[in-house]
Design an enzyme around this catalytic site. Structure first.
Site: not given
Length: 347
Positions: A27, A59, A110-112, A114, A160, A209
């Site tokens: 952040h 996908s 969804g696990a951070g 990126s 990211d 966020y």
């Protein structure tokens, strides 16, 4: 299955980009600060072909084929990221009429870690080849961030996308997000990074966020600075009202931790770097309030199992924990954590 099976033609270009784990600097990027992520050995690969007036994509992860005209609004699915990068290219003056994509993703979603930036950068690099676009890797990162912010609706910073486009495996990527100067720094000798994923998944745009970003912007405005990066003394934030004082305290102190962390990496000082990771997590949990009880517990268990440092990685509200440990202790560390958290993935 592949591109040809879905679209009836061979792909004309392909590219890949890695996910990332953030060692320090959560952040801070949207406040023009300093960050210290590292690319992961897990990538998203995109194969691409030409199309007119639309974007189509399959996908492998979700086993879906989706298609949408270029003028379509976002719909909250994986195609948003791909349509977003095509639109970002067109708005930047590049004549991209549309595209077809086949996506294979290794980066846990969804696990951070990126997965979204990996997808955006891989798609842009494939389009760069497909349409022979005169884009540098840095320009790719800027366009990827623009796509996610302007079209997808997540007001992310540039970290990211920069590490996905310019990072080197096995090294930390020190980035000044104001100037975009960067340096790939070796990790300390005889250490390794482990990613601990409890499968807590999250949705950034829906999980606070943007609220945290607005709070940081308001804190900077009240302090009379362009960005919190311009505040060097953490004590200057104490006069702000709650919760702005806590939000600003985290960003200001986190910038200092990144600078100290970069110096520790240049010295090969693993112990100091690990201590800074622990400080970062406690600040994220107590001041920025983006952790969860499960993540706090996992950090403490990782430290108890011998990690030199551990913290949540990514924006929080779920996601994963990153730990730094001595290479020779990895197997014992892994077994200890799996005994405590049977559903844990250790990457």
């Amino acid at each position: 299955m592949g591109f040809q099976e879905i679209f009836g033609a061979l792909p004309e270009a392909s590219a890949k980009a890695p996910g990332r784990v953030n060692l320090l600097g959560e952040h801070t990027d949207y406040q023009e600060g300093f960050v210290l992520p590292a690319p992961l050995p897990y990538s998203t690969r995109v194969e691409a072909g030409r199309a007119e007036g639309r974007v189509e994509a399959y996908s492998e992860n979700v086993r879906e084929l989706r298609a949408r005209p270029l003028e379509s609004p976002p719909q909250g699915d994986f195609l948003d990221y791909l349509l977003g990068v095509v639109l970002a290219l067109r708005e930047a003056g590049h004549p991209v009429p549309g595209a077809r994509f086949y996506v294979r993703g290794e980066v846990p979603m969804g696990a951070g870690l990126s997965s979204s930036a990996a997808l955006e950068v891989a798609a842009l690099k494939a389009l760069r080849l497909l349409y022979r676009l005169p884009l540098s890797d840095r320009e790719v990162a800027v366009l990827a961030q623009r796509a996610e912010s302007a079209y997808v609706g997540v007001r992310c910073g540039l970290m990211d996308q920069m590490v996905a486009s310019l990072g080197e495996l096995g090294k930390a990527f020190f980035l000044d997000t104001r100037t975009l100067t960067h340096e790939n720094l070796p990790l300390p000798p005889k250490t390794r990074v482990a990613v601990l994923d409890l499968g807590l998944g999250r949705r950034l745009a829906e999980a606070g966020y943007n609220q945290r970003r607005q709070e940081a912007e308001e804190a900077a405005r009240r302090l009379g600075v362009r960005a919190l990066r311009d505040v060097a003394d953490p004590s200057l934030v104490e006069g702000l009202p709650e919760p702005l004082n806590k939000r600003a305290r985290h960003v200001v102190s986190e910038n200092l931790r990144v600078l100290r962390g970069a110096e520790a990496l240049r010295r090969g000082d693993a112990r100091t770097f690990g201590e800074l990771m622990v400080q970062s997590h406690r600040s994220l949990s107590q001041d920025y309030e983006v952790s969860l009880p499960e993540l706090d517990q996992l950090v403490e268990e990782a430290l108890g199992a011998g990690a030199l440092g551990a913290k949540l990685t990514g924006a929080g509200f779920g996601g994963a924990v990153v730990a730094l440990l001595e290479e020779g202790r990895y197997e014992a560390f892994r077994k200890a954590l799996l005994s405590r958290f049977p559903g844990l993935r250790v990457l």
